[in-house]
Write an enzyme that holds these catalytic residues in place. Sequence first.
Site, mmCIF file in Angstrom:
data_model
loop_
_atom_site.group_PDB
_atom_site.id
_atom_site.type_symbol
_atom_site.label_atom_id
_atom_site.label_comp_id
_atom_site.label_asym_id
_atom_site.label_seq_id
_atom_site.Cartn_x
_atom_site.Cartn_y
_atom_site.Cartn_z
ATOM 1 N N HIS A 48 0.834 -1.327 -0.034
ATOM 2 C CA HIS A 48 0.046 -0.186 -0.069
ATOM 3 C C HIS A 48 0.803 1.219 0.040
ATOM 4 O O HIS A 48 2.195 1.094 0.168
ATOM 5 C CB HIS A 48 -0.935 -0.197 1.209
ATOM 6 C CG HIS A 48 -0.296 -0.120 2.579
ATOM 7 N ND1 HIS A 48 0.495 0.654 3.035
ATOM 8 C CD2 HIS A 48 -0.297 -1.214 3.245
ATOM 9 C CE1 HIS A 48 1.047 0.360 4.172
ATOM 10 N NE2 HIS A 48 0.435 -0.926 4.538
HETATM 11 P P1 TYD Z 1 -2.225 -2.955 7.290
HETATM 12 O O1 TYD Z 1 -1.745 -1.524 7.101
HETATM 13 O O2 TYD Z 1 -2.634 -3.305 6.167
HETATM 14 O O3 TYD Z 1 -0.588 -3.574 7.654
HETATM 15 P P2 TYD Z 1 0.677 -3.744 6.742
HETATM 16 O O4 TYD Z 1 1.281 -2.629 6.473
HETATM 17 O O5 TYD Z 1 1.424 -4.405 7.738
HETATM 18 O O6 TYD Z 1 0.519 -4.752 5.764
HETATM 19 O O7 TYD Z 1 -3.224 -3.503 8.376
HETATM 20 C C1 TYD Z 1 -3.529 -4.330 8.919
HETATM 21 C C2 TYD Z 1 -4.794 -4.184 9.573
HETATM 22 O O8 TYD Z 1 -4.558 -3.419 10.825
HETATM 23 C C3 TYD Z 1 -5.769 -3.430 8.745
HETATM 24 O O9 TYD Z 1 -6.982 -4.041 9.053
HETATM 25 C C4 TYD Z 1 -5.751 -2.040 9.457
HETATM 26 C C5 TYD Z 1 -5.236 -2.339 10.849
HETATM 27 N N1 TYD Z 1 -4.506 -1.142 11.500
HETATM 28 C C6 TYD Z 1 -5.076 -0.380 12.496
HETATM 29 O O10 TYD Z 1 -6.273 -0.958 12.820
HETATM 30 N N2 TYD Z 1 -4.359 0.459 13.060
HETATM 31 C C7 TYD Z 1 -3.064 0.895 12.720
HETATM 32 O O11 TYD Z 1 -2.301 1.566 13.356
HETATM 33 C C8 TYD Z 1 -2.536 -0.166 11.538
HETATM 34 C C9 TYD Z 1 -1.137 0.256 10.998
HETATM 35 C C10 TYD Z 1 -3.234 -1.157 11.086
#
Ligand code: TYD
Length: 135
Positions: free
Chosen positions: A52
Amino acid sequence: MSIADCNLIDLPKISDHRGNLTFVESRIHIPFAIERVYYLYDVPGGAERGGHAHKELCQLIVAMSGSFDIVLDDGKEKKRIHLNRSYTGLYVCPMIWREMDNFSSGSVCMVLASNRYDEADYYRDYQDFLRAVES
Ligand code: TYD
């Protein structure tokens, strides 16, 4: 914004016979104020994270333990960076697509972020991201 705006930041390290101590102060060691901290851990071997970009969020990514790779992509160029030191952070500016892989067993990835979690700040579709950087 381009991957040239992302850089490795060497954080202060205080070493003595008791071990090492590293600290990060908002706007002193990193170019933003810290609003949120999150960390990735117990990442299974072979897993990929990220995938992302953020519209406005600035981040510092640190391998607190173990190691992993981050691929930065500004829509034109890609760069793979290996993080494996708890006193070196990767500053990632907004509008950079990032993917993370090659997590070593027991690794911990800490992220210092400039804003609270906001799903509206994400590009989760690569084509949407490319359209945004090309416009
Ligand atoms: P995501 O940003 O996709 O993680 P990564 O960058 O490791 O792939 O986040 C995974 C899940 O966690 C998504 O459902 C959003 C949630 N999340 C939160 O609720 N708070 C946060 O601060 C973060 C970073 C993610």
